[in-house]
Design a protein around this motif. Sequence first.
Motif, PDB file in Angstrom:
ATOM      1  N   SER A  51      34.675  24.930  36.377  1.00 47.08           N
ATOM      2  CA  SER A  51      35.017  25.208  37.780  1.00 47.08           C
ATOM      3  C   SER A  51      35.673  26.698  37.856  1.00 47.08           C
ATOM      4  O   SER A  51      35.668  26.984  38.843  1.00 47.08           O
ATOM      5  N   THR A  52      35.825  27.400  36.569  1.00 49.43           N
ATOM      6  CA  THR A  52      36.535  28.691  36.885  1.00 49.43           C
ATOM      7  C   THR A  52      35.671  29.858  36.252  1.00 49.43           C
ATOM      8  O   THR A  52      36.028  30.901  35.910  1.00 49.43           O
ATOM      9  N   GLN A  53      34.217  29.422  36.026  1.00 49.33           N
ATOM     10  CA  GLN A  53      33.448  30.405  35.547  1.00 49.33           C
ATOM     11  C   GLN A  53      33.176  31.567  36.555  1.00 49.33           C
ATOM     12  O   GLN A  53      32.973  32.580  36.234  1.00 49.33           O
ATOM     13  N   ALA A  54      32.825  31.253  37.966  1.00 50.75           N
ATOM     14  CA  ALA A  54      32.739  32.469  38.802  1.00 50.75           C
ATOM     15  C   ALA A  54      34.308  33.019  39.263  1.00 50.75           C
ATOM     16  O   ALA A  54      35.101  32.140  39.927  1.00 50.75           O
ATOM     17  N   ALA A  55      34.743  33.830  38.442  1.00 54.18           N
ATOM     18  CA  ALA A  55      35.995  34.593  38.737  1.00 54.18           C
ATOM     19  C   ALA A  55      36.102  35.468  39.848  1.00 54.18           C
ATOM     20  O   ALA A  55      35.078  36.432  40.059  1.00 54.18           O
ATOM     21  N   GLU A  56      37.278  35.761  40.698  1.00 54.91           N
ATOM     22  CA  GLU A  56      37.132  36.877  41.614  1.00 54.91           C
ATOM     23  C   GLU A  56      37.814  37.951  40.838  1.00 54.91           C
ATOM     24  O   GLU A  56      38.677  37.848  40.024  1.00 54.91           O
ATOM     25  N   ILE A  57      37.361  39.273  40.904  1.00 51.63           N
ATOM     26  CA  ILE A  57      37.752  40.304  40.281  1.00 51.63           C
ATOM     27  C   ILE A  57      38.097  41.330  41.394  1.00 51.63           C
ATOM     28  O   ILE A  57      37.447  41.418  42.320  1.00 51.63           O
ATOM     29  N   THR A  58      39.156  42.029  41.122  1.00 48.89           N
ATOM     30  CA  THR A  58      39.878  43.025  42.066  1.00 48.89           C
ATOM     31  C   THR A  58      39.838  44.271  41.262  1.00 48.89           C
ATOM     32  O   THR A  58      40.373  44.463  40.210  1.00 48.89           O
ATOM     33  N   PHE A  59      39.213  45.395  42.017  1.00 42.21           N
ATOM     34  CA  PHE A  59      39.451  46.731  41.551  1.00 42.21           C
ATOM     35  C   PHE A  59      40.444  47.448  42.515  1.00 42.21           C
ATOM     36  O   PHE A  59      40.078  47.515  43.672  1.00 42.21           O
ATOM     37  N   HIS A  60      41.153  48.226  41.969  1.00 41.60           N
ATOM     38  CA  HIS A  60      42.041  49.329  42.767  1.00 41.60           C
ATOM     39  C   HIS A  60      41.454  50.726  42.672  1.00 41.60           C
ATOM     40  O   HIS A  60      40.902  50.996  41.470  1.00 41.60           O
ATOM     41  N   PHE A  61      41.677  51.329  43.706  1.00 43.67           N
ATOM     42  CA  PHE A  61      41.161  52.712  43.888  1.00 43.67           C
ATOM     43  C   PHE A  61      42.037  53.480  44.439  1.00 43.67           C
ATOM     44  O   PHE A  61      42.950  53.358  45.023  1.00 43.67           O
ATOM     45  N   GLN A  62      42.056  54.763  43.926  1.00 44.79           N
ATOM     46  CA  GLN A  62      42.950  55.901  44.720  1.00 44.79           C
ATOM     47  C   GLN A  62      42.088  57.223  44.904  1.00 44.79           C
ATOM     48  O   GLN A  62      40.951  57.419  44.117  1.00 44.79           O
ATOM     49  N   GLY A  63      42.532  57.975  45.833  1.00 47.72           N
ATOM     50  CA  GLY A  63      41.533  59.212  45.980  1.00 47.72           C
ATOM     51  C   GLY A  63      42.479  60.070  46.885  1.00 47.72           C
ATOM     52  O   GLY A  63      43.615  59.930  47.340  1.00 47.72           O
ATOM     53  N   ASN A  64      41.998  61.516  46.883  1.00 50.21           N
ATOM     54  CA  ASN A  64      42.651  62.420  47.644  1.00 50.21           C
ATOM     55  C   ASN A  64      41.943  62.606  48.760  1.00 50.21           C
ATOM     56  O   ASN A  64      40.984  62.025  49.172  1.00 50.21           O
ATOM     57  N   VAL A  65      42.458  63.555  49.721  1.00 50.19           N
ATOM     58  CA  VAL A  65      41.842  63.901  51.037  1.00 50.19           C
ATOM     59  C   VAL A  65      41.457  65.270  51.155  1.00 50.19           C
ATOM     60  O   VAL A  65      42.322  66.153  50.864  1.00 50.19           O
ATOM     61  N   THR A  66      40.250  65.541  51.323  1.00 47.51           N
ATOM     62  CA  THR A  66      39.558  66.931  51.025  1.00 47.51           C
ATOM     63  C   THR A  66      39.287  67.438  52.364  1.00 47.51           C
ATOM     64  O   THR A  66      39.272  68.760  52.652  1.00 47.51           O
ATOM     65  N   SER A  67      38.875  66.614  53.742  1.00 47.87           N
ATOM     66  CA  SER A  67      38.689  67.291  54.895  1.00 47.87           C
ATOM     67  C   SER A  67      38.871  66.067  55.867  1.00 47.87           C
ATOM     68  O   SER A  67      38.771  64.747  55.678  1.00 47.87           O
ATOM     69  N   PHE A  68      38.985  66.357  57.138  1.00 51.06           N
ATOM     70  CA  PHE A  68      39.103  65.469  58.279  1.00 51.06           C
ATOM     71  C   PHE A  68      38.835  66.152  59.548  1.00 51.06           C
ATOM     72  O   PHE A  68      39.094  67.510  59.756  1.00 51.06           O
ATOM     73  N   ASP A  69      38.466  65.258  60.463  1.00 51.37           N
ATOM     74  CA  ASP A  69      38.439  65.463  62.043  1.00 51.37           C
ATOM     75  C   ASP A  69      39.712  66.069  62.601  1.00 51.37           C
ATOM     76  O   ASP A  69      40.430  65.162  62.424  1.00 51.37           O
TER      77      ASP A  69
END
Length: 230
Positions: free
Chosen positions: A28-46
């Motif tokens: 019942s647990t073969q299909a596991a939910e996986i979560t990745f965390h990400f981080q980033g910087n800001v280089t430009s914006f409107d």
Amino acid sequence: MINRGASVNILKTVLYTLVMLCLILARSTQAAEITFHFQGNVTSFDSSLIGPGGFDGIQPLTGSYTFESTTPDVLSGDTTHGWYALSNLTYSVGGLTFTAVAIPGTSDVITVLNQPGADFDRYDVAIQSNLTGSLVNGRTNTVFYFQFERVGLFPDDTLPLTPPAVAGSSQNLWLADFIAPGQGSTFGRIQGEITSLTVATVPIPGAWLLMATGLAALRWMKSQRIDRQD
């Protein structure tokens, strides 16, 4: 008083029951939910996205996304291009947070591009459905996307269950687009680079916890049997 034969039978029954429960739980647990965390910087914006009612222009990007470990490749016939469904995504940047629950069968996907002998492999994460969050100076978030490229990033187009390495990317980009009602293709964009991609701590599977509990119980019962024999 329980005799030796009865104790052995009890132990066998308990062990058999635990093994069967472990097998059922493992399936019942073969299909596991996986979560990745990400981080980033800001280089430009409107500039239309900054100021009162918009981004503060200071706080960097943070976020996470979840997918099923056994999600199938939508492009299974293509051995260099994998397309895998997302479950959900959330991100924060400039003091505001946005979330989305992915819709199956849409472009809310993880893309794995493997090109042996070519200039690069690529990893993409994109979501365009159900994005919710604060209006940014009257504009609605319509797209969130990131990608990075590097030679030899993948051995094939299989969905990676551990985060691909961001370091050494030849191209690295994340972006979010915001559109005001009635403005059609006119949008404001904030973008930058992904600086890290990590996997969330994986809890101990229930099957292992059950097995550990079972072994502890068996050891206790064995010690009780020895004490009675003494």
